[in-house]
Design an enzyme around this catalytic site. Structure first.
Site, PDB file in Angstrom:
ATOM      1  N   ASP A  38       0.862  -1.143   0.028  1.00  0.00           N
ATOM      2  CA  ASP A  38       0.069  -0.164   0.007  1.00  0.00           C
ATOM      3  C   ASP A  38       0.880   1.210   0.212  1.00  0.00           C
ATOM      4  O   ASP A  38       2.059   1.029  -0.040  1.00  0.00           O
ATOM      5  CB  ASP A  38      -0.986   0.082   1.270  1.00  0.00           C
ATOM      6  CG  ASP A  38      -2.410   0.355   0.819  1.00  0.00           C
ATOM      7  OD1 ASP A  38      -2.498   1.572   0.187  1.00  0.00           O
ATOM      8  OD2 ASP A  38      -3.209  -0.106   1.076  1.00  0.00           O
TER       9      ASP A  38
ATOM     10  N   GLU B 238      -4.507   1.679   9.458  1.00  0.00           N
ATOM     11  CA  GLU B 238      -4.040   3.032   9.503  1.00  0.00           C
ATOM     12  C   GLU B 238      -3.864   3.628  11.022  1.00  0.00           C
ATOM     13  O   GLU B 238      -2.848   4.176  11.420  1.00  0.00           O
ATOM     14  CB  GLU B 238      -5.177   3.937   8.958  1.00  0.00           C
ATOM     15  CG  GLU B 238      -5.222   3.846   7.416  1.00  0.00           C
ATOM     16  CD  GLU B 238      -6.171   2.929   6.974  1.00  0.00           C
ATOM     17  OE1 GLU B 238      -6.380   1.971   7.570  1.00  0.00           O
ATOM     18  OE2 GLU B 238      -6.791   3.414   5.979  1.00  0.00           O
TER      19      GLU B 238
ATOM     20  N   HIS C 134      -2.993   3.091  -4.816  1.00  0.00           N
ATOM     21  CA  HIS C 134      -2.359   2.525  -3.293  1.00  0.00           C
ATOM     22  C   HIS C 134      -0.964   2.203  -3.691  1.00  0.00           C
ATOM     23  O   HIS C 134      -0.402   1.230  -3.042  1.00  0.00           O
ATOM     24  CB  HIS C 134      -3.068   1.481  -2.967  1.00  0.00           C
ATOM     25  CG  HIS C 134      -4.306   2.018  -2.354  1.00  0.00           C
ATOM     26  ND1 HIS C 134      -4.514   2.445  -0.967  1.00  0.00           N
ATOM     27  CD2 HIS C 134      -5.842   1.971  -2.687  1.00  0.00           C
ATOM     28  CE1 HIS C 134      -5.724   2.645  -0.777  1.00  0.00           C
ATOM     29  NE2 HIS C 134      -6.456   2.564  -1.637  1.00  0.00           N
TER      30      HIS C 134
ATOM     31  N   TYR D 259     -16.288  -4.331   8.369  1.00  0.00           N
ATOM     32  CA  TYR D 259     -14.811  -3.685   8.341  1.00  0.00           C
ATOM     33  C   TYR D 259     -14.223  -3.581   9.940  1.00  0.00           C
ATOM     34  O   TYR D 259     -15.068  -2.623  10.576  1.00  0.00           O
ATOM     35  CB  TYR D 259     -15.111  -2.345   7.748  1.00  0.00           C
ATOM     36  CG  TYR D 259     -14.632  -2.368   6.316  1.00  0.00           C
ATOM     37  CD1 TYR D 259     -14.869  -3.511   5.516  1.00  0.00           C
ATOM     38  CD2 TYR D 259     -13.804  -1.209   5.666  1.00  0.00           C
ATOM     39  CE1 TYR D 259     -14.092  -3.660   4.236  1.00  0.00           C
ATOM     40  CE2 TYR D 259     -13.098  -1.532   4.342  1.00  0.00           C
ATOM     41  CZ  TYR D 259     -13.453  -2.561   3.714  1.00  0.00           C
ATOM     42  OH  TYR D 259     -13.042  -2.666   2.323  1.00  0.00           O
TER      43      TYR D 259
ATOM     44  N   ASP E 277      -8.538  -0.739  -5.886  1.00  0.00           N
ATOM     45  CA  ASP E 277      -9.324   0.031  -5.339  1.00  0.00           C
ATOM     46  C   ASP E 277      -8.765   1.475  -5.123  1.00  0.00           C
ATOM     47  O   ASP E 277      -8.009   1.610  -5.440  1.00  0.00           O
ATOM     48  CB  ASP E 277      -9.702  -0.625  -3.810  1.00  0.00           C
ATOM     49  CG  ASP E 277      -8.509  -0.691  -3.145  1.00  0.00           C
ATOM     50  OD1 ASP E 277      -7.489  -1.012  -3.745  1.00  0.00           O
ATOM     51  OD2 ASP E 277      -8.430  -0.132  -1.900  1.00  0.00           O
ATOM     52  N   GLU E 278      -9.967   2.162  -5.073  1.00  0.00           N
ATOM     53  CA  GLU E 278      -9.604   3.658  -4.723  1.00  0.00           C
ATOM     54  C   GLU E 278      -8.480   4.237  -5.674  1.00  0.00           C
ATOM     55  O   GLU E 278      -7.659   5.072  -5.190  1.00  0.00           O
ATOM     56  CB  GLU E 278      -9.350   3.786  -3.267  1.00  0.00           C
ATOM     57  CG  GLU E 278     -10.256   3.310  -2.354  1.00  0.00           C
ATOM     58  CD  GLU E 278     -10.128   3.554  -0.976  1.00  0.00           C
ATOM     59  OE1 GLU E 278     -10.693   4.038   0.026  1.00  0.00           O
ATOM     60  OE2 GLU E 278      -8.874   2.938  -0.498  1.00  0.00           O
TER      61      GLU E 278
HETATM   62  C1  ACM Z   1     -10.748  -0.774   0.471  1.00  0.00           C
HETATM   63  O1  ACM Z   1     -11.319  -0.627   1.781  1.00  0.00           O
HETATM   64  N1  ACM Z   1     -10.194   0.430   0.182  1.00  0.00           N
HETATM   65  C2  ACM Z   1     -10.986  -1.993  -0.032  1.00  0.00           C
END
Ligand code: ACM
Length: 638
Positions: free
Chosen positions: A203, A498, A278, A445, A353-354
């Site tokens: 990441d 994080e 990422h 999550y 992602d993102e």
């Molecule tokens: C994610 O939570 N960005 C997969």
């Protein structure tokens, strides 16, 4: 009715054989019946293995080390020389008459023998975990060093999972967990019959796996400057010439060791290399793979994006690979080649992602590439990238899985989808015949806040234990008749780190919500019952405490809600438990235990006041005292 009277009446009603046994097993087995007989475990269990099997022998060696602290020796063979009064007999059956499948088992406790039967070693492993849960976590000796015998009432369990993919994801980029810590995490999850460990290895904050072809990925990408303070907002950028000292990575030998460790625990490891977004750590090592080719740093958690109310964002630092650069694909081919060689799993996760498209949209070369290739927008460009990565991964004999953004602009053939922004992406993917793993953020999550903000770390959103327990990866078959249930492989809880700087806190955030997820993934829907689950969860609180790993007990604390009624600010307190009461003060006084007993909504009067609430059970305080000031109480009105 008292429990014993209830049991008596129930027994008369049903007859002994159909009696549902009391148990505290998580996840709840498919079927548990009380049967006649019992087993007494003293200091030795004689092992009878009906077939030689190397993997089962290793599993039993591990199991035997776990029983040592209980003062139980496992002796091999129940033969004439064995002194064991209690036998554990393990049989691999050929006939699967009760749908055990690969991971199911039957466990019969009675008349001095524990019979464990399964079709495959995976089933034996799961049966051993259930047996372990029937034994206490610890066993104290008296002054002479003797330990009380453990008596197990007769019981027959038939058990198998509802879903084949029962995962937990650990992000080791935002915080680096050592090999020993990762093994410990895998060990704990395997006790709750999770069978997939999704290893989020890369990441923006660190690249964690040795790639022999590109040593700078770990020489540079695995290290960042050390920063504390709130992730994403309060951590200063690296200073000029500041040494990057925080981080670490796994050598390929270490990875192999972890894979073998997991395999002994029926856990498959799915590696994730998160591209094309990422990728700041990768680009710190190889900046030429971005559009601007500017020198980057491994992000220590400094501000890197602006987030907007509609959920979109703008990256203020480029963290994306350049999809128009052929060198990117050659590079990824070598990386995924090494990863495919290292990990025996069928699936490789490519992230996806993102991914912020702004740098692509502002780059002339990328725009020219899109024109040349008839790619009409940046979503299609991402889809082009994902399809090329899918080809790379499938050429190595693996299946590609990615986060649900890989659906955008058209999904690559053969790709599996991990649905995280809700269930919708997974539903869409299954409708077009793709395999799906459900990890909807609102249910699974594990980094989300699990208790009151006054005592918990406030992060992106909330996730209560009850909500996690309500997770069902299968889209409602009455509403989604067009979905082939076989395509829903299962689900998984995700722990992003994080704000999780230690293994201890990782456990605190993972459990008990992972108990709920394990039950959602393993147990039949009909066996799910939140109140019953809570009772079993409390027993597992103790098991974790006794093992030296403390987990979150936020469920003992009230949910505090506020609303305006007739211009008064009214406060309600609620609990998952019927036997917990609250005492509170709202006049800045102590002791809270002498304060008012909560019975109904009360007014928070005007003024500079703090609400203090403490939970009690049987007159004993339980959980932490909540202390919420007026400003926070007012904020909860919104
Ligand atoms: C994610 O939570 N960005 C997969």
């Amino acid at each position: 009715m008292t429990r014993s009277l209830f049991t008596f009446v129930f027994t008369l009603f049903l007859g002994l054989n159909a009696l549902i046994a009391q148990h505290t097993i998580i996840p709840h087995p498919v079927n548990v019946e009380a049967v006649e007989g019992s087993v007494t475990v003293e200091s030795e269990i004689g092992l009878v293995l009906d077939q030689e099997n190397e993997l089962i022998s290793t599993m039993l060696d591990n199991f035997s080390s776990e029983l040592k602290p209980l003062g139980i020796q496992m002796s091999s063979g129940g033969g004439a020389e064995s002194t064991a009064a209690t036998l554990l007999r393990i049989t691999l059956k050929e006939e699967d008459s009760v749908k055990l499948g690969k991971e199911g088992y039957e466990l019969h406790v009675g008349n001095g023998v524990i019979n464990l039967q399964a079709i495959e070693p995976a089933g034996v492993f799961n049966g051993l975990q259930t047996f372990r849960q029937l034994l206490p976590q610890t066993r104290v000796a008296d002054e002479e060093g003797n330990k009380e015998p453990i008596v197990l009432e007769g019981m027959r369990i038939v058990d198998y999972p509802r879903f084949g993919w029962r995962g937990l994801m650990l992000d080791v980029s935002r915080h680096f967990f050592t090999v020993e810590e990762v093994k410990d995490y895998i060990d704990q999850m395997s006790k709750y019959k999770f069978n997939v460990f999704h290893w989020h290895l890369t990441d923006d904050e660190g690249w964690r796996v040795e790639i022999k072809a590109f040593p700078r990925l770990t020489e540079v990408g695995a290290w960042r400057v050390e920063r504390h303070g709130r992730f994403g907002s309060q951590r200063p950028y690296p200073k000029k010439n500041e040494k990057a000292t925080y981080g670490g990575f796994y050598t390929q030998e270490e990875v192999k060791d972890v894979i073998a460790y997991a395999a002994e625990r029926n856990v498959t490891i799915i590696p994730e290399i998160d591209v094309p977004g990422h990728s700041m750590a990768l680009l710190a090592a190889y900046p030429e793979l971005s559009t601007r080719k500017e020198l980057k740093f491994v992000n220590p958690g400094s501000k890197f994006a602006n987030w907007f109310d509609d959920g979109t964002f703008e990256m203020t630092i480029e963290n994306t690979l350049d999809p128009s650069n052929p060198a990117v694909y050659a590079f990824l081919d070598m990386i995924f080649g090494e990863i495919a060689g290292l990990f025996p799993s069928d699936y490789i996760h490519m992230g996806g992602d993102e991914c912020y498209h702004g740098y692509w949209e502002r780059d002339e070369k990328v725009q020219a590439f899109m024109k040349e290739n008839g790619i009409k927008d940046s979503h299609e460009l991402q889809s082009y990238f994902v399809k090329r990565v899918e080809k790379i991964i499938s050429d190595k004999g693996k299946k590609m899985i990615g986060w649900d953004e890989i659906l955008e602009g058209g999904l690559a053939d053969g790709a599996a989808v991990m649905s995280w922004r809700g269930m919708q992406g997974g539903i869409e993917a299954a409708r077009s015949q793709h395999e799906v793993v459900m990890t909807p953020k609102e249910f699974v999550y594990l980094d989300y806040t699990q208790g009151d903000y006054s005592v918990e770390n406030k992060i992106y959103d909330d996730l209560s234990l009850e909500k996690a327990y309500s997770f069902d990866p299968m889209p409602n078959p009455n509403l989604f008749v067009d979905i082939d249930p076989e395509l829903i492989l299962g689900g998984q809880g995700n722990l992003w780190t994080e704000v999780i700087p230690s293994l201890q806190y990782a456990y605190y955030m993972t459990y008990p919500r992972a108990f709920a997820i394990s039950e959602s993934l393993w147990s039949p829907l009909a066996a799910k019952d939140y109140k019953n689950f809570l009772g079993r969860t409390e027993v597992h609180f103790e098991r974790f405490d006794q093992s030296g790993r403390s987990i979150a007990k936020t469920i003992y604390e009230p949910e505090v809600k506020l609303k305006m009624e007739n211009r008064k600010m009214m406060c309600t307190l609620s609990s998952d438990f019927d036997d917990i009461e609250f005492r509170y003060t709202i006049d800045n006084t102590y002791p809270v235990g002498m304060g008012k007993k909560y019975t109904e909504a009360f007014e928070v009067p005007p003024g500079d006041l703090k609400l203090r609430v403490q939970s009690y059970r049987n007159g004993q305080s339980i959980g932490r005292m909540l202390l919420i000031d007026r400003k926070d109480l007012e904020a909860r009105l919104k």
